[in-house]
Design a protein around this motif. Structure first.
Motif, PDB file in Angstrom:
ATOM      1  N   TRP A   1       6.114   7.615  41.675  1.00 40.82           N
ATOM      2  CA  TRP A   1       6.618   8.952  41.406  1.00 40.82           C
ATOM      3  C   TRP A   1       7.413   9.400  42.622  1.00 40.82           C
ATOM      4  CZ3 TRP A   1       5.734  11.620  36.785  1.00 40.82           C
ATOM      5  CH2 TRP A   1       4.890  10.960  35.883  1.00 40.82           C
ATOM      6  N   ALA A   2       8.743   9.547  42.451  1.00 45.62           N
ATOM      7  CA  ALA A   2       9.595   9.768  43.611  1.00 45.62           C
ATOM      8  C   ALA A   2      10.001  11.231  43.798  1.00 45.62           C
ATOM      9  CB  ALA A   2      10.855   8.914  43.514  1.00 45.62           C
ATOM     10  N   HIS A   3       9.962  12.039  42.759  1.00 38.57           N
ATOM     11  CA  HIS A   3      10.297  13.465  42.846  1.00 38.57           C
ATOM     12  C   HIS A   3      11.631  13.700  43.546  1.00 38.57           C
ATOM     13  CE1 HIS A   3       6.441  14.652  41.199  1.00 38.57           C
ATOM     14  NE2 HIS A   3       5.834  13.865  42.074  1.00 38.57           N
ATOM     15  N   GLY A   4      12.675  13.016  43.068  1.00 34.17           N
ATOM     16  CA  GLY A   4      14.015  13.230  43.584  1.00 34.17           C
ATOM     17  C   GLY A   4      14.455  12.281  44.671  1.00 34.17           C
ATOM     18  N   GLY A   5      13.582  11.451  45.169  1.00 31.78           N
ATOM     19  CA  GLY A   5      13.952  10.498  46.202  1.00 31.78           C
ATOM     20  C   GLY A   5      14.200   9.123  45.628  1.00 31.78           C
ATOM     21  N   VAL A   6      14.012   8.098  46.459  1.00 32.53           N
ATOM     22  CA  VAL A   6      14.136   6.703  46.034  1.00 32.53           C
ATOM     23  C   VAL A   6      12.747   6.191  45.696  1.00 32.53           C
ATOM     24  CG1 VAL A   6      14.829   4.384  46.707  1.00 32.53           C
ATOM     25  CG2 VAL A   6      16.185   6.346  47.450  1.00 32.53           C
ATOM     26  N   GLY A   7      12.556   5.767  44.456  1.00 35.39           N
ATOM     27  CA  GLY A   7      11.246   5.255  44.077  1.00 35.39           C
ATOM     28  C   GLY A   7      10.955   3.919  44.720  1.00 35.39           C
ATOM     29  N   VAL A   8      11.884   2.978  44.543  1.00 35.78           N
ATOM     30  CA  VAL A   8      11.721   1.627  45.078  1.00 35.78           C
ATOM     31  C   VAL A   8      13.014   1.240  45.769  1.00 35.78           C
ATOM     32  CG1 VAL A   8      11.212  -0.777  44.541  1.00 35.78           C
ATOM     33  CG2 VAL A   8      10.127   1.040  43.209  1.00 35.78           C
ATOM     34  N   HIS A   9      12.906   0.685  46.991  1.00 32.89           N
ATOM     35  CA  HIS A   9      14.087   0.294  47.754  1.00 32.89           C
ATOM     36  C   HIS A   9      13.969  -1.166  48.161  1.00 32.89           C
ATOM     37  CE1 HIS A   9      16.766   0.709  51.552  1.00 32.89           C
ATOM     38  NE2 HIS A   9      17.468   0.324  50.511  1.00 32.89           N
ATOM     39  N   ALA A  10      15.009  -1.950  47.765  1.00 40.33           N
ATOM     40  CA  ALA A  10      15.081  -3.355  48.143  1.00 40.33           C
ATOM     41  C   ALA A  10      16.337  -3.550  48.986  1.00 40.33           C
ATOM     42  CB  ALA A  10      15.111  -4.250  46.912  1.00 40.33           C
ATOM     43  N   PRO A  11      16.237  -3.571  50.311  1.00 39.47           N
ATOM     44  CA  PRO A  11      17.413  -3.705  51.177  1.00 39.47           C
ATOM     45  C   PRO A  11      17.894  -5.153  51.248  1.00 39.47           C
ATOM     46  CG  PRO A  11      15.444  -3.498  52.493  1.00 39.47           C
ATOM     47  CD  PRO A  11      15.002  -3.347  51.070  1.00 39.47           C
ATOM     48  N   PRO A  12      18.992  -5.407  51.944  1.00 40.52           N
ATOM     49  CA  PRO A  12      19.557  -6.763  52.001  1.00 40.52           C
ATOM     50  C   PRO A  12      18.551  -7.805  52.466  1.00 40.52           C
ATOM     51  CG  PRO A  12      21.111  -5.186  52.892  1.00 40.52           C
ATOM     52  CD  PRO A  12      19.852  -4.425  52.654  1.00 40.52           C
ATOM     53  N   GLY A  13      18.591  -8.961  51.800  1.00 42.79           N
ATOM     54  CA  GLY A  13      17.748 -10.083  52.185  1.00 42.79           C
ATOM     55  C   GLY A  13      16.345 -10.062  51.636  1.00 42.79           C
ATOM     56  N   THR A  14      15.988  -9.045  50.864  1.00 39.11           N
ATOM     57  CA  THR A  14      14.637  -8.964  50.314  1.00 39.11           C
ATOM     58  C   THR A  14      14.641  -9.318  48.837  1.00 39.11           C
ATOM     59  OG1 THR A  14      14.831  -6.621  49.732  1.00 39.11           O
ATOM     60  CG2 THR A  14      14.070  -7.159  51.966  1.00 39.11           C
ATOM     61  N   SER A  15      13.437  -9.457  48.289  1.00 42.42           N
ATOM     62  CA  SER A  15      13.263  -9.727  46.865  1.00 42.42           C
ATOM     63  C   SER A  15      12.166  -8.812  46.331  1.00 42.42           C
ATOM     64  CB  SER A  15      12.890 -11.191  46.634  1.00 42.42           C
ATOM     65  OG  SER A  15      12.651 -11.426  45.256  1.00 42.42           O
ATOM     66  N   VAL A  16      12.477  -8.043  45.286  1.00 47.36           N
ATOM     67  CA  VAL A  16      11.520  -7.078  44.739  1.00 47.36           C
ATOM     68  C   VAL A  16      11.388  -7.312  43.240  1.00 47.36           C
ATOM     69  CG1 VAL A  16      11.082  -4.632  44.265  1.00 47.36           C
ATOM     70  CG2 VAL A  16      11.920  -5.335  46.513  1.00 47.36           C
ATOM     71  N   THR A  17      10.128  -7.352  42.783  1.00 48.69           N
ATOM     72  CA  THR A  17       9.821  -7.514  41.365  1.00 48.69           C
ATOM     73  C   THR A  17       9.022  -6.315  40.879  1.00 48.69           C
ATOM     74  OG1 THR A  17       9.808  -9.929  41.507  1.00 48.69           O
ATOM     75  CG2 THR A  17       8.627  -8.931  39.661  1.00 48.69           C
ATOM     76  N   LEU A  18       9.445  -5.754  39.750  1.00 47.72           N
ATOM     77  CA  LEU A  18       8.681  -4.706  39.069  1.00 47.72           C
ATOM     78  C   LEU A  18       8.286  -5.237  37.708  1.00 47.72           C
ATOM     79  CD1 LEU A  18      10.843  -3.147  41.023  1.00 47.72           C
ATOM     80  CD2 LEU A  18      10.083  -1.138  39.759  1.00 47.72           C
ATOM     81  N   ARG A  19       6.985  -5.165  37.419  1.00 49.77           N
ATOM     82  CA  ARG A  19       6.505  -5.717  36.151  1.00 49.77           C
ATOM     83  C   ARG A  19       5.489  -4.758  35.535  1.00 49.77           C
ATOM     84  NH1 ARG A  19       5.154 -10.322  38.070  1.00 49.77           N
ATOM     85  NH2 ARG A  19       7.069 -11.431  37.507  1.00 49.77           N
ATOM     86  N   ASP A  20       5.744  -4.378  34.267  1.00 53.82           N
ATOM     87  CA  ASP A  20       4.812  -3.505  33.536  1.00 53.82           C
ATOM     88  C   ASP A  20       4.502  -2.236  34.318  1.00 53.82           C
ATOM     89  OD1 ASP A  20       4.324  -5.328  31.252  1.00 53.82           O
ATOM     90  OD2 ASP A  20       3.455  -6.594  32.805  1.00 53.82           O
ATOM     91  N   SER A  21       5.507  -1.638  34.903  1.00 61.43           N
ATOM     92  CA  SER A  21       5.309  -0.492  35.779  1.00 61.43           C
ATOM     93  C   SER A  21       6.185   0.680  35.343  1.00 61.43           C
ATOM     94  CB  SER A  21       5.622  -0.875  37.229  1.00 61.43           C
ATOM     95  OG  SER A  21       4.700  -1.845  37.700  1.00 61.43           O
ATOM     96  N   VAL A  22       5.959   1.845  35.971  1.00 56.64           N
ATOM     97  CA  VAL A  22       6.698   3.068  35.686  1.00 56.64           C
ATOM     98  C   VAL A  22       7.287   3.596  36.984  1.00 56.64           C
ATOM     99  CG1 VAL A  22       6.537   5.458  34.881  1.00 56.64           C
ATOM    100  CG2 VAL A  22       5.218   3.667  33.729  1.00 56.64           C
TER     101      VAL A  22
END
Length: 568
Positions: free
Chosen positions: A109-130
């Protein structure tokens, strides 16, 4: 071997009172760690380093981690979060500093911000999420999103930028203030997703992005369902767009490939290609477009193949220097023109079938306004072809069946007809009026209740090797200052006259058993008057003693009778 840690504010044997203390203990040992967290709300910042798995011990939603301001979770290493709800405001809620981050069955829950941030060189997975009330941002990173829900983002729900590569699958994106997914100078695929209620384009590709879309459903969009701009590329397959302003659009040099899509009840256009964009559209259906089903304008150049346009106002419009090519397209049940070429547009139409539309083709513009039709069929129309202005139209193998007027050319336009047929019209097979010029070879008119050919005003007709059969009034009629020539033509049947002319037509090798009558006439009965006024009526046929008004609050009519004027 994985080290196990337990977090419980209520205490317990070897339990940590908060998550941060468990993370410090795991970091000190330097081993892979499993941290099981008891239900509760934890107001703390999680600095997660190493190979760590954070798990809600009693299932998703039982653990809430949040702070009034600032980031909530920062990952460095190989981090998995299962079942936690992370709550933040006006900042990055969950970020991956280095390595990989996986959010599984979690909420952000970000309330106007960034919920999830993946910067250069990273790997991010979201699965079955909100992810709610914030955006998910991939910048130069790798991402995988599966079976997630993104809701009420104050910006773009998902942004893929600066060389990132992201796959979004089986997810729902709703209520984004700007875009559902924006891809800018990056690559993304969106497969099997639902997108609804976006403030701007639901899917946007810009800055030479590459976007692949398949098996998606897009509804209730305030702008475009899918938009490609700024030399972006990509493909859209088997996707449905409903209740958008524009279905699929391309602009500023973009060039998508669209296949097997259905664009329904778009308020303005179904397909919109402009400003030097291109695009190939195959096996698509555009149904019930509010204004134009397929629009090419300001230099756009779409290619449309094996598609269906049904219902709505105008089928295809090519205007303002655009180029459009249609091949094997069916157009049905429109309230206005099936094909329209205006203001310097160029249209090429091959194998097109038009049924039950008010107008088949109409053109108007300068000498650069051209339309070429090959193997085109018009059925059940008022006028199959109308060329106006100084436009140029070429017909090859065109058939017009059951209407009022087959082919008409007026003002200073030019109409060239080869190997074409007009059948069962109530007024005329081919008409030249104003200063229009008709050049025809191998034209056949069968069963006109009026004339086969009609010229009026200063119209000119050059017709050769043609045949006119069972025309009730005349095979050909020339009035006013019109003229031309008939060469190696035949007028067959038992009704009317072969030619009614004004002395300005040359008859060469005319074959007929019907009379040729020369007389001076200023008008010819049933000569069609064709008025194209896009804010008012479209009229075909002779008009006598009528009054018209439009765009008025009130209309007053005066009619003269034998007893004097009457007022209504």
């Amino acid at each position: 071997m994985v080290a196990r840690y337990v977090v419980s504010p209520r205490g317990g044997r070897r339990a940590h009172p908060d998550i941060a203390s468990a993370l410090r203990a795991a970091a000190a040992r330097g081993r892979a760690a499993l941290i099981e967290i008891a239900p509760g709300r934890y107001e703390e910042f999680l600095d997660v380093r190493g190979d760590v798995r954070l798990v809600a011990a009693e299932g998703p939603g039982s653990v809430v981690v949040g702070l009034p301001r600032g980031p909530v979770l920062l990952a460095a290493g190989s981090v998995t979060v299962h079942g936690l709800a992370l709550v933040g405001r006006e900042s990055v809620v969950a970020g991956c500093h280095t390595g990989t981050l996986t959010l599984d069955h979690s909420e952000v829950w970000a309330h106007g911000g960034v919920g999830v941030h993946a910067p250069p060189g990273t790997s991010v997975t979201l699965r079955d999420s909100v992810v709610a009330q914030g955006r998910t941002l991939f910048v130069g990173s790798v991402g995988l999103v599966e079976r997630c829900r993104f809701t009420d983002a104050a910006d773009n729900a998902i942004a893929v930028t600066e060389g990132a590569r992201v796959s979004v699958r089986g997810s729902r994106i709703e209520g984004s203030r700007i875009h559902g997914v924006r891809v800018s100078d990056a690559q993304a695929e969106v497969v099997g997703c639902e997108l609804t209620d976006a403030g701007q384009a639901a899917l946007m590709a810009d800055a030479r992005a590459r976007l692949t879309v398949a098996d998606c459903t897009i509804t209730a969009v305030h702008a475009e369902g899918i938009m490609f701009i700024e030399q972006s590329r990509g493909s859209v397959d088997t996707t449905t767009v409903t209740d958008a302003r524009h279905g699929i659009a391309a602009a500023s040099g973009a060039d998508p490939v669209v296949r097997g899509c259905v664009l329904t009840d778009c308020h303005d256009t179904g397909i919109n290609v402009q400003t030097s964009a291109r695009g190939r559209f195959e096996d698509c259906r555009v149904l019930g477009a509010g204004n134009v089903a397929v629009l090419a304008t300001t230099g756009g150049a779409p290619e449309v193949r094996d598609c269906l346009v049904a219902g709505g106002n105008v089928g295809v419009a090519v205007t303002e220097g655009a180029r459009g090519r249609l091949t094997r397209v069916r157009i049905e049940d429109l309230t206005n023109s099936a094909l329209r070429v205006l203001e310097g547009g160029t249209g090429v139409f091959e194998g097109v079938r038009v049924d039950r539309c008010l107008l088949g083709l109409d053109t108007k513009g300068d000498g650069g306004t051209t339309a070429d039709l090959t193997d085109v069929v018009f059925r059940d129309f008022e006028t199959a072809v109308t060329a106006l202005g100084r436009s140029r139209v070429t017909l090859k193998g065109v058939t017009a069946e059951r209407g009022v007027v087959g082919f008409g050319v007026g003002e200073e336009a030019r109409l060239i007809v080869h190997d074409s047929t007009v059948t069962a019209v109530s007024v005329g097979g081919a008409v030249a009026f104003g200063s229009g010029k008709l050049h025809a070879r191998n034209l056949t008119v069968n069963g006109s209740e009026g004339t086969g050919l009609t010229a009026s005003g200063s119209g000119y007709m050059d017709v050769g090797n043609s045949e006119f059969t069972d025309c009730a009034s005349a095979g050909a009629a020339f009035a006013d200052e019109s003229g031309g020539r008939l060469v190696d033509c035949a007028v067959n049947g038992t009704r009317g006259r072969a030619v009614l002319h004004n002395g300005r037509v040359e008859l060469v090798s005319l074959r007929t058993s019907l009379p040729v009558v020369r007389e001076t006439v200023r008008t010819v009965e049933q000569t069609p008057t064709i008025i194209n006024n896009y804010a008012g009526p479209v009229i075909h046929g002779s008009v006598h003693g009528s009054q018209f008004a439009w765009n008025n609050d009130t209309a007053h009519q005066t009619q003269t009778t034998q007893d004097g004027p009457e007022h209504e």
